[in-house]
Design a protein around this motif. Structure first.
Motif, PDB file in Angstrom:
ATOM      1  N   ALA A  97       6.545 -15.944   8.333  1.00  0.00           N
ATOM      2  CA  ALA A  97       5.829 -17.064   9.692  1.00  0.00           C
ATOM      3  C   ALA A  97       6.754 -18.160   9.722  1.00  0.00           C
ATOM      4  CB  ALA A  97       4.401 -17.041   9.880  1.00  0.00           C
ATOM      5  N   GLY A  98       6.561 -18.550  10.084  1.00  0.00           N
ATOM      6  CA  GLY A  98       7.480 -20.066  10.421  1.00  0.00           C
ATOM      7  C   GLY A  98       9.310 -19.557  10.999  1.00  0.00           C
ATOM      8  N   THR A  99       9.833 -18.054  10.507  1.00  0.00           N
ATOM      9  CA  THR A  99      11.027 -17.970  10.549  1.00  0.00           C
ATOM     10  C   THR A  99      11.745 -18.543  11.969  1.00  0.00           C
ATOM     11  OG1 THR A  99      10.895 -16.537   9.542  1.00  0.00           O
ATOM     12  CG2 THR A  99      12.596 -16.372  11.005  1.00  0.00           C
ATOM     13  N   ASP A 100      13.044 -19.238  12.228  1.00  0.00           N
ATOM     14  CA  ASP A 100      13.098 -20.235  13.656  1.00  0.00           C
ATOM     15  C   ASP A 100      13.307 -19.528  14.328  1.00  0.00           C
ATOM     16  OD1 ASP A 100      14.290 -22.104  14.049  1.00  0.00           O
ATOM     17  OD2 ASP A 100      16.841 -21.658  13.940  1.00  0.00           O
ATOM     18  N   VAL A 101      12.307 -19.299  15.508  1.00  0.00           N
ATOM     19  CA  VAL A 101      12.743 -18.748  16.536  1.00  0.00           C
ATOM     20  C   VAL A 101      14.191 -18.733  16.572  1.00  0.00           C
ATOM     21  CG1 VAL A 101      12.121 -19.260  18.983  1.00  0.00           C
ATOM     22  CG2 VAL A 101      10.729 -19.148  16.862  1.00  0.00           C
ATOM     23  N   MET A 102      15.045 -19.951  17.115  1.00  0.00           N
ATOM     24  CA  MET A 102      16.570 -19.699  17.341  1.00  0.00           C
ATOM     25  C   MET A 102      17.483 -18.866  16.394  1.00  0.00           C
ATOM     26  SD  MET A 102      16.463 -21.677  19.859  1.00  0.00           S
ATOM     27  CE  MET A 102      18.305 -21.886  20.951  1.00  0.00           C
ATOM     28  N   TYR A 103      16.674 -18.665  15.585  1.00  0.00           N
ATOM     29  CA  TYR A 103      17.884 -17.167  14.414  1.00  0.00           C
ATOM     30  C   TYR A 103      17.310 -16.172  15.270  1.00  0.00           C
ATOM     31  CZ  TYR A 103      18.488 -14.473  10.955  1.00  0.00           C
ATOM     32  OH  TYR A 103      18.593 -12.977  10.241  1.00  0.00           O
ATOM     33  N   LEU A 104      16.005 -16.300  15.469  1.00  0.00           N
ATOM     34  CA  LEU A 104      15.277 -15.005  15.702  1.00  0.00           C
ATOM     35  C   LEU A 104      15.913 -14.226  18.014  1.00  0.00           C
ATOM     36  CD1 LEU A 104      11.723 -14.893  14.828  1.00  0.00           C
ATOM     37  CD2 LEU A 104      14.032 -13.125  13.535  1.00  0.00           C
ATOM     38  N   ARG A 105      15.943 -15.220  18.635  1.00  0.00           N
ATOM     39  CA  ARG A 105      16.590 -14.685  19.029  1.00  0.00           C
ATOM     40  C   ARG A 105      17.888 -14.782  19.675  1.00  0.00           C
ATOM     41  NH1 ARG A 105      15.196 -20.040  23.371  1.00  0.00           N
ATOM     42  NH2 ARG A 105      13.401 -18.381  23.561  1.00  0.00           N
ATOM     43  N   ALA A 106      18.598 -15.299  18.165  1.00  0.00           N
ATOM     44  CA  ALA A 106      20.444 -14.883  18.641  1.00  0.00           C
ATOM     45  C   ALA A 106      20.086 -13.847  18.106  1.00  0.00           C
ATOM     46  CB  ALA A 106      21.188 -15.510  17.242  1.00  0.00           C
TER      47      ALA A 106
END
Length: 127
Positions: free
Chosen positions: A113-122
């Motif tokens: 939890a807390g992982t950057d959502v933009m990183y996950l999207r990319a």
């Protein structure tokens, strides 16, 4: 290796892949060695993969593959999970505090939890 042994194991591996049992359960049910079952699953899957041409020039499209025999064609394949959904759900641990990225292939990748959502999207866009 005798041809009748190969035919027997080819049938056993096909039977294993058509049932919802673990390798251990299947081996016990059929009275066969678990290590032999695993060996034949590996061997038959390895032999069914297309061969990579050695010494061929590489292209930007990935490794060159051996030419397909004349008259061969691609056919649609439907891949299904080897375990029923109820069994998969029971085997999954609780994911408290985790983000889960589910790919179209069925693969699930978990992140704290807390992982950057933009990183996950990319990451998802690149898969």
């Amino acid at each position: 290796m005798r041809e009748d042994d190969r035919a027997r194991w080819t049938k056993l591996v096909a039977d294993y892949e058509s049932v919802d049992l673990s390798q251990r359960e299947f081996a016990q049910e059929r009275g066969i060695s678990l290590s032999n079952l695993r060996y034949w699953i590996y061997t038959l899957r390895k032999q069914s993969r297309p061969l990579v041409t050695e010494g061929a020039e590489r292209s930007d499209q990935g490794p060159d593959r051996a030419a397909a025999p004349e008259g061969s064609r691609l056919v649609p394949v439907r891949v299904v999970a080897s375990a029923p959904k109820a069994r998969q759900a029971a085997a999954m641990p609780a994911n408290d505090g985790l983000l889960e990225l589910a790919l179209a292939s069925g693969t699930r990748i978990r992140f704290p939890a807390g992982t950057d959502v933009m990183y996950l999207r990319a990451l998802a866009a690149s898969l």
